[in-house]
Design an enzyme around this catalytic site. Structure first.
Site, PDB file in Angstrom:
ATOM      1  CB  SER A 155     -37.359  74.683  37.601  1.00 34.11           C
ATOM      2  OG  SER A 155     -37.873  75.723  36.802  1.00 34.11           O
ATOM      3  CE1 TYR A 168     -34.408  78.696  40.019  1.00 34.36           C
ATOM      4  CE2 TYR A 168     -35.287  78.230  37.828  1.00 34.36           C
ATOM      5  CZ  TYR A 168     -35.425  78.209  39.198  1.00 34.36           C
ATOM      6  OH  TYR A 168     -36.573  77.697  39.775  1.00 34.36           O
TER       7      TYR A 168
END
Length: 278
Positions: A155, A168
């Site tokens: 990401s 995350y």
């Protein structure tokens, strides 16, 4: 001739979103597919996760492209179940060439407020699950003797920090470290390992009430429309768009899976509308 003719791809998180898009894009280029998804709700995830019907729809769409697909329900945190699903797929389809470790979840909270359960579930799916995917696949790739390509989905949060997502961000940074190590370990077998780094992607992981509330706490719930939130998401990107489409990530995954990138390994490939330059 397709760019992946005669090859088999293993894709986790394949029931919908980016995973389904990856399966379809690779099937369009000639690959057969081993598809895995948990297809149930996990306790710390606030948006609605995929269902068995979603996985069945991925199967239908791949078969409509005249490609073979073996689909199984498995949690990437359960190494035994994941390995069994892949072993069955390879036994049926005959080989393994490509791995897309795509399965992932999303949740939010300030670091000091995150529950242990939320942290552990995030790390378990988004990092341990990626390791499990590679671990299950590597023996098959080596046995084929044809090299291979492993693509790990990270990401923009694997490149820089974001508030409210400590678990995350940690998992996605960890994926980069795993990629760099695997790239070195597997290079003698001509197995390439790379990461892709999407910005916000137009999927259910982004388009949900939980994230809308986080990005627009000043708006009433009925004012948190897709259009209103799009303006806020656009501020994260350099290009004037709020989010990219799943196929934009799939095209990058396809390139890394194909022989066009045959000497590309150990790299981080952002597909981020310039967000990591800001």
């Amino acid at each position: 001739m397709g760019r992946l003719d005669g090859k088999v791809a293993f894709i986790t998180g394949a029931a919908r979103g980016q995973g389904r898009s990856h399966a379809l894009r690779m099937a369009q280029e000639g690959a057969d597919i081993v598809a895995v998804d948990v297809v149930r709700q996990l306790p710390t995830v606030e948006y609605t996760m995929s269902s068995p019907d979603d996985l069945a729809e991925t199967v239908r769409q791949v078969e409509a492209l005249d490609r073979r697909i073996v689909a199984r329900e498995a949690d990437v945190r359960d190494y035994g179940a994941l390995k069994s699903a892949l072993d069955e797929g390879v036994a049926e389809l005959g080989r393994l060439d490509i791995v897309s470790a795509n399965a992932g979840i999303f949740s939010q909270g300030r670091a000091e407020e995150l529950s242990d359960e939320s942290w552990e579930e995030m790390i378990g799916v988004n990092l341990t699950g990626v390791w499990h995917t590679a671990k299950a696949a590597i023996p098959h790739l080596k046995a084929g003797g044809n090299g291979g390509s492993i693509i790990l989905t990270s990401s923009t949060a694997g490149i820089k920090g974001f508030e409210n997502f400590a678990h995350y961000v940690s998992a996605k940074h960890g994926v980069v470290g795993l990629m760099r190590t695997l790239a070195l370990e597997l290079a003698p077998d001509m197995i390439r390992v790379n990461t892709v780094h999407p910005t916000s992607v137009d999927t259910d992981m982004i388009q949900n009430d939980m994230l809308y509330a986080l990005f627009a706490p000043d708006l009433e719930p009925d004012q948190r429309t897709r259009e209103a939130l799009g303006e806020r998401f656009q501020t994260m990107n350099a290009l004037p768009i709020p989010w990219v489409e799943p196929v934009d990530i799939s095209n990058a995954v396809l390139w890394l899976a194909s022989d066009e990138s045959r000497y590309v390994t150990g790299v981080m490939l952002p597909v981020d509308a310039g967000s990591t330059t800001k």
